[in-house]
Design a protein around this motif. Structure first.
Motif, PDB file in Angstrom:
ATOM      1  N   GLN A  97       0.806  -1.210   0.000  1.00 58.77           N
ATOM      2  CA  GLN A  97       0.000   0.000   0.000  1.00 58.77           C
ATOM      3  C   GLN A  97       0.842   1.265   0.000  1.00 58.77           C
ATOM      4  O   GLN A  97       0.522   2.237  -0.692  1.00 58.77           O
ATOM      5  CB  GLN A  97      -0.931  -0.001   1.219  1.00 58.77           C
ATOM      6  CG  GLN A  97      -1.925   1.150   1.260  1.00 58.77           C
ATOM      7  CD  GLN A  97      -2.854   1.056   2.450  1.00 58.77           C
ATOM      8  OE1 GLN A  97      -2.806   0.098   3.221  1.00 58.77           O
ATOM      9  NE2 GLN A  97      -3.727   2.046   2.596  1.00 58.77           N
ATOM     10  N   ILE A  98       1.916   1.264   0.753  1.00 62.13           N
ATOM     11  CA  ILE A  98       2.701   2.506   0.884  1.00 62.13           C
ATOM     12  C   ILE A  98       3.908   2.546  -0.044  1.00 62.13           C
ATOM     13  O   ILE A  98       4.553   3.592  -0.163  1.00 62.13           O
ATOM     14  CB  ILE A  98       3.174   2.704   2.338  1.00 62.13           C
ATOM     15  CG1 ILE A  98       4.248   1.669   2.708  1.00 62.13           C
ATOM     16  CG2 ILE A  98       2.008   2.655   3.301  1.00 62.13           C
ATOM     17  CD1 ILE A  98       4.872   1.923   4.059  1.00 62.13           C
ATOM     18  N   PHE A  99       4.229   1.437  -0.708  1.00 61.70           N
ATOM     19  CA  PHE A  99       5.448   1.379  -1.511  1.00 61.70           C
ATOM     20  C   PHE A  99       5.491   2.453  -2.598  1.00 61.70           C
ATOM     21  O   PHE A  99       6.528   3.116  -2.769  1.00 61.70           O
ATOM     22  CB  PHE A  99       5.608  -0.011  -2.133  1.00 61.70           C
ATOM     23  CG  PHE A  99       7.029  -0.370  -2.437  1.00 61.70           C
ATOM     24  CD1 PHE A  99       7.855  -0.919  -1.456  1.00 61.70           C
ATOM     25  CD2 PHE A  99       7.564  -0.144  -3.689  1.00 61.70           C
ATOM     26  CE1 PHE A  99       9.171  -1.247  -1.722  1.00 61.70           C
ATOM     27  CE2 PHE A  99       8.881  -0.467  -3.973  1.00 61.70           C
ATOM     28  CZ  PHE A  99       9.684  -1.016  -2.995  1.00 61.70           C
ATOM     29  N   PRO A 100       4.414   2.661  -3.388  1.00 56.45           N
ATOM     30  CA  PRO A 100       4.477   3.718  -4.412  1.00 56.45           C
ATOM     31  C   PRO A 100       4.755   5.101  -3.831  1.00 56.45           C
ATOM     32  O   PRO A 100       5.458   5.918  -4.439  1.00 56.45           O
ATOM     33  CB  PRO A 100       3.090   3.652  -5.065  1.00 56.45           C
ATOM     34  CG  PRO A 100       2.607   2.271  -4.800  1.00 56.45           C
ATOM     35  CD  PRO A 100       3.141   1.924  -3.444  1.00 56.45           C
ATOM     36  N   GLY A 146      -0.033  18.330 -11.637  1.00 54.31           N
ATOM     37  CA  GLY A 146       1.331  17.828 -11.810  1.00 54.31           C
ATOM     38  C   GLY A 146       1.337  16.589 -12.679  1.00 54.31           C
ATOM     39  O   GLY A 146       0.511  16.432 -13.581  1.00 54.31           O
ATOM     40  N   LEU A 147       2.261  15.699 -12.394  1.00 57.15           N
ATOM     41  CA  LEU A 147       2.338  14.446 -13.139  1.00 57.15           C
ATOM     42  C   LEU A 147       1.321  13.445 -12.604  1.00 57.15           C
ATOM     43  O   LEU A 147       1.039  13.421 -11.406  1.00 57.15           O
ATOM     44  CB  LEU A 147       3.742  13.849 -13.030  1.00 57.15           C
ATOM     45  CG  LEU A 147       4.862  14.599 -13.747  1.00 57.15           C
ATOM     46  CD1 LEU A 147       6.198  13.956 -13.425  1.00 57.15           C
ATOM     47  CD2 LEU A 147       4.630  14.620 -15.257  1.00 57.15           C
ATOM     48  N   ALA A 148       0.807  12.635 -13.503  1.00 60.44           N
ATOM     49  CA  ALA A 148      -0.156  11.610 -13.115  1.00 60.44           C
ATOM     50  C   ALA A 148       0.559  10.280 -12.872  1.00 60.44           C
ATOM     51  O   ALA A 148       1.574   9.991 -13.507  1.00 60.44           O
ATOM     52  CB  ALA A 148      -1.210  11.435 -14.205  1.00 60.44           C
ATOM     53  N   GLN A 198       1.339   2.405 -10.359  1.00 56.84           N
ATOM     54  CA  GLN A 198       1.139   3.780  -9.889  1.00 56.84           C
ATOM     55  C   GLN A 198       2.470   4.528  -9.724  1.00 56.84           C
ATOM     56  O   GLN A 198       2.779   5.055  -8.646  1.00 56.84           O
ATOM     57  CB  GLN A 198       0.363   3.784  -8.571  1.00 56.84           C
ATOM     58  CG  GLN A 198      -1.045   3.228  -8.673  1.00 56.84           C
ATOM     59  CD  GLN A 198      -1.937   4.093  -9.550  1.00 56.84           C
ATOM     60  OE1 GLN A 198      -2.182   5.256  -9.248  1.00 56.84           O
ATOM     61  NE2 GLN A 198      -2.410   3.525 -10.659  1.00 56.84           N
ATOM     62  N   THR A 199       3.236   4.582 -10.785  1.00 60.79           N
ATOM     63  CA  THR A 199       4.531   5.261 -10.744  1.00 60.79           C
ATOM     64  C   THR A 199       4.487   6.568 -11.529  1.00 60.79           C
ATOM     65  O   THR A 199       3.670   6.747 -12.436  1.00 60.79           O
ATOM     66  CB  THR A 199       5.642   4.368 -11.327  1.00 60.79           C
ATOM     67  OG1 THR A 199       5.398   4.176 -12.728  1.00 60.79           O
ATOM     68  CG2 THR A 199       5.689   3.031 -10.632  1.00 60.79           C
ATOM     69  N   TYR A 200       5.382   7.471 -11.174  1.00 57.58           N
ATOM     70  CA  TYR A 200       5.552   8.721 -11.913  1.00 57.58           C
ATOM     71  C   TYR A 200       6.633   8.549 -12.977  1.00 57.58           C
ATOM     72  O   TYR A 200       7.589   7.786 -12.782  1.00 57.58           O
ATOM     73  CB  TYR A 200       5.971   9.853 -10.975  1.00 57.58           C
ATOM     74  CG  TYR A 200       4.908  10.284  -9.988  1.00 57.58           C
ATOM     75  CD1 TYR A 200       3.802  11.012 -10.399  1.00 57.58           C
ATOM     76  CD2 TYR A 200       5.037   9.974  -8.633  1.00 57.58           C
ATOM     77  CE1 TYR A 200       2.839  11.425  -9.492  1.00 57.58           C
ATOM     78  CE2 TYR A 200       4.071  10.381  -7.723  1.00 57.58           C
ATOM     79  CZ  TYR A 200       2.978  11.105  -8.156  1.00 57.58           C
ATOM     80  OH  TYR A 200       2.029  11.510  -7.254  1.00 57.58           O
ATOM     81  N   ALA A 201       6.494   9.283 -14.065  1.00 58.30           N
ATOM     82  CA  ALA A 201       7.500   9.217 -15.129  1.00 58.30           C
ATOM     83  C   ALA A 201       8.854   9.697 -14.626  1.00 58.30           C
ATOM     84  O   ALA A 201       9.899   9.219 -15.088  1.00 58.30           O
ATOM     85  CB  ALA A 201       7.050  10.058 -16.323  1.00 58.30           C
ATOM     86  N   THR A 202       8.856  10.637 -13.677  1.00 61.67           N
ATOM     87  CA  THR A 202      10.121  11.158 -13.156  1.00 61.67           C
ATOM     88  C   THR A 202      10.936  10.092 -12.444  1.00 61.67           C
ATOM     89  O   THR A 202      12.158  10.195 -12.362  1.00 61.67           O
ATOM     90  CB  THR A 202       9.855  12.327 -12.193  1.00 61.67           C
ATOM     91  OG1 THR A 202       8.828  11.953 -11.265  1.00 61.67           O
ATOM     92  CG2 THR A 202       9.418  13.577 -12.941  1.00 61.67           C
ATOM     93  N   THR A 203      10.257   9.067 -11.926  1.00 63.11           N
ATOM     94  CA  THR A 203      10.986   7.972 -11.267  1.00 63.11           C
ATOM     95  C   THR A 203      11.949   7.320 -12.245  1.00 63.11           C
ATOM     96  O   THR A 203      13.123   7.083 -11.921  1.00 63.11           O
ATOM     97  CB  THR A 203       9.998   6.926 -10.728  1.00 63.11           C
ATOM     98  OG1 THR A 203       9.150   7.535  -9.757  1.00 63.11           O
ATOM     99  CG2 THR A 203      10.751   5.754 -10.084  1.00 63.11           C
TER     100      THR A 203
END
Length: 315
Positions: A7-10, A128-130, A150-155
């Protein structure tokens, strides 16, 4: 417990990424021989620049405003870091004092400009980023749910920069020169390396990465510039030391901080963690860092010439 981790990992990764890119910037600066404790101020500059550019461009270019804002944040962070580079390299100023001045100037200057621009010290962005799932990969058992959901592209951008940073430091002539300037600048100078230029490049890279880190906070989980990055610049410095000035070590250290800080932030809304005092969870990563720094202080592998001025005319 596994459900809590999933649950909290993203959110932990989202918190880790700006720390990682900022600490990586500090790595380039200190490997060149210049201590940069101004990372906090440079992150604030990046956050302000990103907020101003994105809020200005979103009505005109809603699809590209965020990425243009990130680019400008890195650019202005690099330009602002020239103040620290000039004071530390050309004027042989105390690098700790110079970095402290950067932190003080950045916070005051950006809030002053923000008040004149928006009427308050805050600048908000519309969006912001989705978060997105990575196609196919997010279906992989266990790993997919942790890393590709559920990751951001910036990652992925920052992880690419991390790999390129490792490659540049250890597999290119420039990386060899950079590390030589932080270890034995006199020997590097004798071999024909322009130590002053290399150190300038290291500081400018740190400014660009820290500025980008501040803007990433804005476009992922903050959404607003308020004149602060909550001490993440100093946390990035601690990660740099904890990671022993090595890219992979920094990755591990920043993830530890990101995960521990996320636990503290969400502890009150997750039943399994609500029984643990929030103050204890918030203090946990810092206490562990202090203990680790004490335990490994004698074996610390900081660049030998970090913080030491270099005068080309005196060899």
């Amino acid at each position: 417990m596994w459900a809590v981790v999933v649950q909290i990992f993203p959110y932990a990764i989202a918190y880790t990424v700006p720390l990682l890119i900022t600490a990586l910037g500090g790595l380039f600066s200190e490997r060149s021989g210049v201590v940069n404790i101004g990372l906090e101020g440079l992150m604030i500059v990046g956050s302000f620049t990103g907020a101003y550019v994105i809020s200005t461009l979103q009505p005109i270019l809603p699809g590209n405003a965020v990425w243009i804002g990130l680019l400008f944040a890195a650019l202005i962070g690099a330009v602002f870091s020239l103040l620290h580079a000039f004071a530390s390299i050309n004027l042989n100023a105390d690098q700790v004092i110079s970095g402290t001045a950067i932190n003080m100037i950045a916070g005051a200057l950006t809030v002053f400009i923000a008040r004149n621009v928006s009427g308050s010290g805050n600048i908000q962005i519309v969006s912001g980023l989705a978060r997105r799932n990575i196609p196919i990969l997010h279906k992989i058992p266990v790993v997919g749910r942790l890393f590709f959901t559920q990751t951001y592209a910036t990652t992925w951008v920052v992880l690419l920069i991390l790999f390129l940073g490792w490659f540049v430091l250890y597999k290119t002539p420039f990386g060899l020169r950079l590390r030589a300037c932080g270890e034995h600048p006199e020997a590097a100078d004798a071999a024909g390396v322009n130590v002053l230029v290399v150190r300038y490049v290291g500081v400018v890279i740190s400014g660009a990465f820290a500025g980008l880190g501040g803007a990433i906070i804005l476009v992922t989980y903050s959404g607003e510039f308020n004149g602060s990055v909550a001490g993440l610049g100093f946390l990035a410095l601690a990660s740099l030391i904890f990671g022993q000035w090595k890219p992979l070590g920094i990755l591990g250290a920043t993830f530890f901080f990101g995960f521990a800080s996320t636990l503290a932030n969400v502890s009150q809304v997750i039943p399994a963690l609500a029984r643990i005092p929030g103050l204890l969870l918030k203090a946990f990563p810092y206490v562990v860092t202090l203990i680790a720094l004490i335990m490994f202080s004698k074996s610390s592998q900081a660049p030998r010439a970090a913080g030491q001025p270099f005068d080309h005319g005196k060899r």
